[in-house]
Design a protein around this motif. Sequence first.
Motif, mmCIF file in Angstrom:
data_model
loop_
_atom_site.group_PDB
_atom_site.id
_atom_site.type_symbol
_atom_site.label_atom_id
_atom_site.label_comp_id
_atom_site.label_asym_id
_atom_site.label_seq_id
_atom_site.Cartn_x
_atom_site.Cartn_y
_atom_site.Cartn_z
ATOM 1 N N PRO A 241 121.052 6.990 47.868
ATOM 2 C CA PRO A 241 120.873 6.321 46.579
ATOM 3 C C PRO A 241 119.401 6.086 46.243
ATOM 4 O O PRO A 241 118.603 5.739 47.122
ATOM 5 C CB PRO A 241 121.604 4.981 46.752
ATOM 6 C CG PRO A 241 121.711 4.784 48.221
ATOM 7 C CD PRO A 241 121.715 6.136 48.863
ATOM 8 N N ASN A 242 119.062 6.284 44.965
ATOM 9 C CA ASN A 242 117.685 6.077 44.498
ATOM 10 C C ASN A 242 117.533 4.627 44.026
ATOM 11 O O ASN A 242 117.591 4.341 42.835
ATOM 12 C CB ASN A 242 117.368 7.038 43.348
ATOM 13 C CG ASN A 242 117.485 8.483 43.769
ATOM 14 O OD1 ASN A 242 117.094 8.850 44.880
ATOM 15 N ND2 ASN A 242 118.030 9.317 42.913
ATOM 16 N N THR A 243 117.349 3.716 44.986
ATOM 17 C CA THR A 243 117.314 2.296 44.624
ATOM 18 C C THR A 243 116.021 1.591 45.043
ATOM 19 O O THR A 243 115.959 0.360 44.968
ATOM 20 C CB THR A 243 118.522 1.554 45.244
ATOM 21 O OG1 THR A 243 118.664 1.940 46.615
ATOM 22 C CG2 THR A 243 119.791 1.837 44.500
ATOM 23 N N SER A 244 115.014 2.355 45.446
ATOM 24 C CA SER A 244 113.795 1.674 45.903
ATOM 25 C C SER A 244 113.174 0.823 44.786
ATOM 26 O O SER A 244 112.596 -0.231 45.044
ATOM 27 C CB SER A 244 112.775 2.690 46.433
ATOM 28 O OG SER A 244 112.521 3.648 45.447
ATOM 29 N N LEU A 245 113.347 1.271 43.525
ATOM 30 C CA LEU A 245 112.783 0.528 42.383
ATOM 31 C C LEU A 245 113.310 -0.899 42.270
ATOM 32 O O LEU A 245 112.616 -1.785 41.814
ATOM 33 C CB LEU A 245 113.222 1.224 41.084
ATOM 34 C CG LEU A 245 112.382 2.265 40.418
ATOM 35 C CD1 LEU A 245 113.062 2.665 39.118
ATOM 36 C CD2 LEU A 245 110.983 1.778 40.162
ATOM 37 N N VAL A 246 114.576 -1.094 42.622
ATOM 38 C CA VAL A 246 115.231 -2.383 42.369
ATOM 39 C C VAL A 246 115.571 -3.124 43.661
ATOM 40 O O VAL A 246 116.281 -4.141 43.627
ATOM 41 C CB VAL A 246 116.521 -2.200 41.528
ATOM 42 C CG1 VAL A 246 116.183 -1.788 40.109
ATOM 43 C CG2 VAL A 246 117.490 -1.221 42.183
ATOM 44 N N ALA A 247 115.056 -2.620 44.782
ATOM 45 C CA ALA A 247 115.449 -3.175 46.081
ATOM 46 C C ALA A 247 115.232 -4.688 46.173
ATOM 47 O O ALA A 247 116.045 -5.405 46.733
ATOM 48 C CB ALA A 247 114.701 -2.462 47.195
ATOM 49 N N THR A 255 124.822 0.709 52.312
ATOM 50 C CA THR A 255 124.396 2.105 52.126
ATOM 51 C C THR A 255 123.201 2.200 51.189
ATOM 52 O O THR A 255 122.736 3.292 50.889
ATOM 53 C CB THR A 255 125.544 2.965 51.535
ATOM 54 O OG1 THR A 255 125.750 2.561 50.162
ATOM 55 C CG2 THR A 255 126.838 2.811 52.299
ATOM 56 N N GLY A 256 122.742 1.050 50.669
ATOM 57 C CA GLY A 256 121.609 1.055 49.748
ATOM 58 C C GLY A 256 122.018 1.159 48.292
ATOM 59 O O GLY A 256 121.161 1.270 47.404
ATOM 60 N N ARG A 257 123.323 1.138 48.011
ATOM 61 C CA ARG A 257 123.789 1.203 46.619
ATOM 62 C C ARG A 257 123.822 -0.199 46.006
ATOM 63 O O ARG A 257 123.945 -1.195 46.738
ATOM 64 C CB ARG A 257 125.168 1.866 46.552
ATOM 65 C CG ARG A 257 125.102 3.363 46.844
ATOM 66 C CD ARG A 257 126.474 3.979 47.024
ATOM 67 N NE ARG A 257 126.404 5.435 47.117
ATOM 68 C CZ ARG A 257 126.031 6.114 48.210
ATOM 69 N NH1 ARG A 257 125.689 5.467 49.311
ATOM 70 N NH2 ARG A 257 126.012 7.437 48.216
ATOM 71 N N ILE A 258 123.760 -0.266 44.668
ATOM 72 C CA ILE A 258 123.666 -1.559 43.981
ATOM 73 C C ILE A 258 125.041 -2.216 43.902
ATOM 74 O O ILE A 258 126.011 -1.596 43.442
ATOM 75 C CB ILE A 258 123.087 -1.371 42.555
ATOM 76 C CG1 ILE A 258 121.685 -0.758 42.634
ATOM 77 C CG2 ILE A 258 123.065 -2.701 41.798
ATOM 78 C CD1 ILE A 258 121.098 -0.356 41.283
ATOM 79 N N VAL A 277 124.713 5.478 41.683
ATOM 80 C CA VAL A 277 123.823 4.502 42.298
ATOM 81 C C VAL A 277 124.528 3.174 42.613
ATOM 82 O O VAL A 277 124.010 2.372 43.374
ATOM 83 C CB VAL A 277 122.599 4.269 41.373
ATOM 84 C CG1 VAL A 277 122.963 3.384 40.172
ATOM 85 C CG2 VAL A 277 121.426 3.694 42.113
ATOM 86 N N ARG A 278 125.716 2.991 42.058
ATOM 87 C CA ARG A 278 126.350 1.675 42.257
ATOM 88 C C ARG A 278 127.366 1.716 43.400
ATOM 89 O O ARG A 278 127.942 2.766 43.706
ATOM 90 C CB ARG A 278 126.991 1.183 40.965
ATOM 91 C CG ARG A 278 128.143 2.033 40.441
ATOM 92 C CD ARG A 278 129.456 1.384 40.666
ATOM 93 N NE ARG A 278 130.526 2.082 39.964
ATOM 94 C CZ ARG A 278 131.789 1.986 40.300
ATOM 95 N NH1 ARG A 278 132.161 1.275 41.333
ATOM 96 N NH2 ARG A 278 132.718 2.627 39.627
ATOM 97 N N ARG A 279 127.545 0.561 43.998
ATOM 98 C CA ARG A 279 128.488 0.457 45.106
ATOM 99 C C ARG A 279 129.887 0.913 44.667
ATOM 100 O O ARG A 279 130.361 0.557 43.595
ATOM 101 C CB ARG A 279 128.585 -1.005 45.549
ATOM 102 C CG ARG A 279 129.535 -1.166 46.698
ATOM 103 C CD ARG A 279 129.734 -2.613 47.033
ATOM 104 N NE ARG A 279 130.590 -2.689 48.193
ATOM 105 C CZ ARG A 279 130.825 -3.791 48.852
ATOM 106 N NH1 ARG A 279 130.275 -4.918 48.482
ATOM 107 N NH2 ARG A 279 131.613 -3.769 49.896
ATOM 108 N N GLY A 280 130.540 1.692 45.509
ATOM 109 C CA GLY A 280 131.921 2.098 45.250
ATOM 110 C C GLY A 280 132.058 3.205 44.222
ATOM 111 O O GLY A 280 133.165 3.508 43.789
#
Length: 311
Positions: A241-247, A255-258, A277-280
Amino acid sequence: MSQEVDVAIIGAGLAGLSAALTVGRLGHSTLVMTDGVPGGELIKIEKIDGVPGHAEGVPGYDLCPITQEQAEEVGATFMDSPATAIVADGDKWRGTSEEGDVLARSLIIATGTSMAKLGIPGEDRFEGKGVSECASCDAPLLRGKTAVVAGGGDSAMQEALVLADHLDKVIMVTPGDVLTGQAKYREAIEENPKIEIRYNAVPTEILGEDSVSHIKLKEVASGAEEDIEADAIFVFIGLVPNTSLVAGLVTLDETGRIEVDASMRAAAKGICAAGNVRRGSPHRAAGAMGDAAAAAVAIDRYLATGTWRNS
Ligand SMILES: Cc1cc2nc3c(=O)[nH]c(=O)nc-3n(C[C@H](O)[C@H](O)[C@H](O)COP(=O)(O)OP(=O)(O)OC[C@H]3O[C@@H](n4cnc5c(N)ncnc54)[C@H](O)[C@@H]3O)c2cc1C
């Protein structure tokens, strides 16, 4: 340069494009920050399966631009510059990029996922010289040749089938003892005489001079290695997941998902997430579209009432 909008959408895959469409239809100003050509994972896909209304599949390079046009018709604008940071700015959110800032009352994060890499010797060296993630782009160039597909899930199977239309031989390599994913793909793979499956095996090295010539495979249980001849390797072993911006802004799962609620609202006020990008996430085109609609409606309520989840 700084622009001010009701909703900033980060990412222009199918989730971001669909969100822009619904947000625009709901009458809010919206700007989409993109990273390259809009369309994300699907822009190069020859045939997106499982989209209602498209029994024979629909090309990603048709569906994504059409969705973008629809969004633009209802007022969505696009900034071709990836968001490099997101910070709180009073009761708004500021997205920064090399092309300028966006100040928004709310955000939809639709940054999707990136393909996981094998992390083996030769993978970086032969990128674009036989190491690929796009069967429909490279299959016509490999006519009559042999390719390895690393992975045993839906994407790996779908892309192996595209390759088999053009190549002489496709060797799927999967660490498990079954192919996972949709039965329809499994059956097509098993019936295709051009596709061989190596179960319980992993690639350990990509070999060649100027381009890929062999792949070293290791048998998981015994550790036995062999070099097999192949002109290319296509890697579909999972998603990051591309979540470094909002970590630091929202809650992420293991898993790193929102983390989101059923309306796609994240933990921070005014921020929704949609798509892979979102959980589930079901990791499907239809799922990305559905998430986007839910997120846009949640944002619409937020802009009207100022309330968020339990607030
Ligand atoms: C090979 C393959 C085949 C598939 N086939 C099918 C199929 O047949 N049927 C189906 O239903 N599903 C299929 N899928 C799944 C489908 O592609 C996804 O579920 C869907 O595309 C997810 O969309 P998304 O918008 O969430 O993410 P993505 O498509 O990943 O889009 C996210 C976008 O955000 C961008 N981005 C990331 N960071 C930033 C940033 N900081 N600033 C701005 N932009 C950013 C990315 O570059 C990308 O363009 C397939 C997937 C793959 C990989």
